[in-house]
Design a protein around this motif. Sequence first.
Motif, PDB file in Angstrom:
ATOM      1  N   ASP A 291       0.812  -1.215   0.000  1.00 50.87           N
ATOM      2  CA  ASP A 291       0.000   0.000   0.000  1.00 50.87           C
ATOM      3  C   ASP A 291       0.851   1.273   0.000  1.00 50.87           C
ATOM      4  OD1 ASP A 291      -2.374  -1.320  -0.182  1.00 50.87           O
ATOM      5  OD2 ASP A 291      -2.865  -1.205   1.944  1.00 50.87           O
ATOM      6  N   PRO A 292       1.931   1.360   0.798  1.00 50.24           N
ATOM      7  CA  PRO A 292       2.747   2.583   0.746  1.00 50.24           C
ATOM      8  C   PRO A 292       3.293   2.870  -0.652  1.00 50.24           C
ATOM      9  CG  PRO A 292       3.278   1.334   2.711  1.00 50.24           C
ATOM     10  CD  PRO A 292       2.396   0.455   1.869  1.00 50.24           C
ATOM     11  N   GLU A 293       3.767   1.835  -1.356  1.00 49.04           N
ATOM     12  CA  GLU A 293       4.274   2.027  -2.720  1.00 49.04           C
ATOM     13  C   GLU A 293       3.154   2.459  -3.664  1.00 49.04           C
ATOM     14  OE1 GLU A 293       7.138  -0.887  -0.790  1.00 49.04           O
ATOM     15  OE2 GLU A 293       4.988  -0.482  -0.743  1.00 49.04           O
ATOM     16  N   ILE A 294       1.986   1.852  -3.518  1.00 50.00           N
ATOM     17  CA  ILE A 294       0.838   2.206  -4.359  1.00 50.00           C
ATOM     18  C   ILE A 294       0.415   3.647  -4.108  1.00 50.00           C
ATOM     19  CG2 ILE A 294      -1.614   1.726  -4.759  1.00 50.00           C
ATOM     20  CD1 ILE A 294      -0.926  -1.243  -4.105  1.00 50.00           C
ATOM     21  N   TYR A 295       0.400   4.049  -2.859  1.00 50.41           N
ATOM     22  CA  TYR A 295      -0.026   5.410  -2.534  1.00 50.41           C
ATOM     23  C   TYR A 295       1.005   6.445  -2.974  1.00 50.41           C
ATOM     24  CZ  TYR A 295      -3.669   3.137   0.252  1.00 50.41           C
ATOM     25  OH  TYR A 295      -4.751   2.386   0.658  1.00 50.41           O
ATOM     26  N   LEU A 296       2.294   6.097  -2.902  1.00 49.09           N
ATOM     27  CA  LEU A 296       3.324   6.998  -3.420  1.00 49.09           C
ATOM     28  C   LEU A 296       3.133   7.212  -4.915  1.00 49.09           C
ATOM     29  CD1 LEU A 296       5.988   8.589  -3.308  1.00 49.09           C
ATOM     30  CD2 LEU A 296       7.217   6.395  -3.478  1.00 49.09           C
ATOM     31  N   GLU A 297       2.890   6.139  -5.652  1.00 46.62           N
ATOM     32  CA  GLU A 297       2.674   6.262  -7.095  1.00 46.62           C
ATOM     33  C   GLU A 297       1.395   7.049  -7.387  1.00 46.62           C
ATOM     34  OE1 GLU A 297       3.460   6.034 -11.083  1.00 46.62           O
ATOM     35  OE2 GLU A 297       4.767   5.582  -9.353  1.00 46.62           O
ATOM     36  N   THR A 298       0.379   6.896  -6.557  1.00 44.98           N
ATOM     37  CA  THR A 298      -0.857   7.663  -6.727  1.00 44.98           C
ATOM     38  C   THR A 298      -0.599   9.156  -6.571  1.00 44.98           C
ATOM     39  OG1 THR A 298      -2.266   5.835  -5.964  1.00 44.98           O
ATOM     40  CG2 THR A 298      -3.167   8.064  -5.782  1.00 44.98           C
ATOM     41  N   VAL A 299       0.191   9.518  -5.574  1.00 42.19           N
ATOM     42  CA  VAL A 299       0.523  10.935  -5.367  1.00 42.19           C
ATOM     43  C   VAL A 299       1.285  11.484  -6.563  1.00 42.19           C
ATOM     44  CG1 VAL A 299       1.879  12.529  -3.948  1.00 42.19           C
ATOM     45  CG2 VAL A 299       0.445  10.780  -2.854  1.00 42.19           C
ATOM     46  N   ARG A 300       2.188  10.689  -7.104  1.00 41.49           N
ATOM     47  CA  ARG A 300       2.942  11.130  -8.287  1.00 41.49           C
ATOM     48  C   ARG A 300       2.030  11.331  -9.493  1.00 41.49           C
ATOM     49  NH1 ARG A 300       7.738   6.684  -7.452  1.00 41.49           N
ATOM     50  NH2 ARG A 300       9.178   7.969  -6.206  1.00 41.49           N
ATOM     51  N   ARG A 301       1.095  10.416  -9.691  1.00 41.42           N
ATOM     52  CA  ARG A 301       0.217  10.491 -10.863  1.00 41.42           C
ATOM     53  C   ARG A 301      -0.893  11.533 -10.711  1.00 41.42           C
ATOM     54  NH1 ARG A 301      -0.902   4.160 -12.668  1.00 41.42           N
ATOM     55  NH2 ARG A 301       1.294   3.481 -12.731  1.00 41.42           N
ATOM     56  N   HIS A 302      -1.238  11.852  -9.465  1.00 41.01           N
ATOM     57  CA  HIS A 302      -2.358  12.763  -9.220  1.00 41.01           C
ATOM     58  C   HIS A 302      -1.925  13.844  -8.223  1.00 41.01           C
ATOM     59  CE1 HIS A 302      -5.033   9.798 -11.169  1.00 41.01           C
ATOM     60  NE2 HIS A 302      -4.313   8.900 -10.526  1.00 41.01           N
ATOM     61  N   PRO A 303      -1.026  14.714  -8.633  1.00 39.36           N
ATOM     62  CA  PRO A 303      -0.513  15.737  -7.711  1.00 39.36           C
ATOM     63  C   PRO A 303      -1.627  16.645  -7.199  1.00 39.36           C
ATOM     64  CG  PRO A 303       0.113  16.212  -9.991  1.00 39.36           C
ATOM     65  CD  PRO A 303      -0.462  14.831  -9.992  1.00 39.36           C
ATOM     66  N   GLY A 304      -1.531  16.973  -5.918  1.00 42.87           N
ATOM     67  CA  GLY A 304      -2.477  17.889  -5.305  1.00 42.87           C
ATOM     68  C   GLY A 304      -3.788  17.271  -4.882  1.00 42.87           C
ATOM     69  N   ARG A 305      -3.965  15.944  -5.070  1.00 40.12           N
ATOM     70  CA  ARG A 305      -5.255  15.313  -4.774  1.00 40.12           C
ATOM     71  C   ARG A 305      -5.291  14.613  -3.416  1.00 40.12           C
ATOM     72  NH1 ARG A 305      -8.681  14.070  -8.590  1.00 40.12           N
ATOM     73  NH2 ARG A 305     -10.072  14.076  -6.777  1.00 40.12           N
ATOM     74  N   ILE A 306      -4.129  14.318  -2.840  1.00 37.72           N
ATOM     75  CA  ILE A 306      -4.090  13.524  -1.611  1.00 37.72           C
ATOM     76  C   ILE A 306      -3.715  14.416  -0.434  1.00 37.72           C
ATOM     77  CG2 ILE A 306      -3.134  11.507  -0.480  1.00 37.72           C
ATOM     78  CD1 ILE A 306      -4.811  10.982  -3.066  1.00 37.72           C
ATOM     79  N   SER A 307      -4.584  14.444   0.579  1.00 35.56           N
ATOM     80  CA  SER A 307      -4.370  15.307   1.745  1.00 35.56           C
ATOM     81  C   SER A 307      -3.505  14.650   2.805  1.00 35.56           C
ATOM     82  CB  SER A 307      -5.726  15.694   2.364  1.00 35.56           C
ATOM     83  OG  SER A 307      -6.507  16.426   1.447  1.00 35.56           O
TER      84      SER A 307
END
Length: 385
Positions: A291-307
Amino acid sequence: MLSPGSVIDRAFREADAAFDWFKHQLRSRREPGCYHIQPYRGFGTADSITVSGRVLEGDSVPAARQDDALFRNFWHSVRRLSSDEVPLATVRATRGQESVTVTADYEGFFSVELPQPEGARQEGLWHEVDLELIDPAPQTGPVTARGHSLIPASQARFGVISDIDDTVVQTDVANLLRMVRLVLLTNAHTRLPFEGVADFYHALHRGAGGPRVNPLFYVSSSPWNLYDLLTEVFDVHRVPSGPMLLKDYGIARDLLLSRGHVEHKLEAIARILTTYPGLPFILVGDSGQKDPEIYLETVRRHPGRISAIYVRDVRPDDRDRELHDITAQLAGLGVEMILSQDTLGAAEHAAARGFIDPEALLAVRGGRAADREAPGAFGSVVRGK
């Protein structure tokens, strides 16, 4: 031009579909079909909603009882995991005056999109859709079900995307034997959530004060066959409802040519973020299954969306260096990842950031104490006693 891998993948998918169709034809020749529709909670916008589900043969698995014997739990688990799908079934979905007819795929899955009637926005978070099996024609009377689709309220400050296994409910996916025992031998009453999870998720759902408007979504690599069990676990243990995006397992998909855990979760999270482009999200997971790796990649792909990101540290000694590195990378991208071995640590950070009402911490602490004393077979099943 298709790559060799794509050609092989397509061949296995077609073989899988042909096998499902062959099984269905053999069953239908033996005896008249008894069917049911398993609806899955969907989600949508002010313009349209989506509901999906699966058409299956036989009756649905009955609700669990707290005193069910292990053999009864095992038999119900076998029924779920060996479900007989109805290939190419026709389902009619109706909402108000709108009806749409859809054909399921070879594994009985269907998904239907319906336009939103004028003024439906004021009906609340959940919107109902009536489902009816049209073909094959039921032999014992109409086969119907009611689906539900979520539309976030305009007052929502954020959404939550959460993993399930080892984040909400105790599964121990890092230990195959214990995981199998839990999946096969427990039920909705004895499959226990982590201490304080229900109260923390209710606090996130409610936000820093006011009505319960922040939507929750659950993304997991558990198979769709376990959908009814997971929803029952959530209901029994007071975990807030939300759409679940689970994984389809089949010969082609996962046994021979797997579309992996990481790809599935990245795609599911992206689908949610794309559907609600103006809504920030909090991600919740655990350290056991990437999950940490998946969430890091999510932040990279969707900047500004994760609080913020909350990760339950279920393997505190094994991944210290990796998790420290991921935390530092996320910090460089402007997102905090909080590692905690219990729910309270995440809740305290959420209260400090204004995501939840600080008074909700009392409920989380109380929920932890109550959950510790909850009856259930979890401990004995895990230990194999």
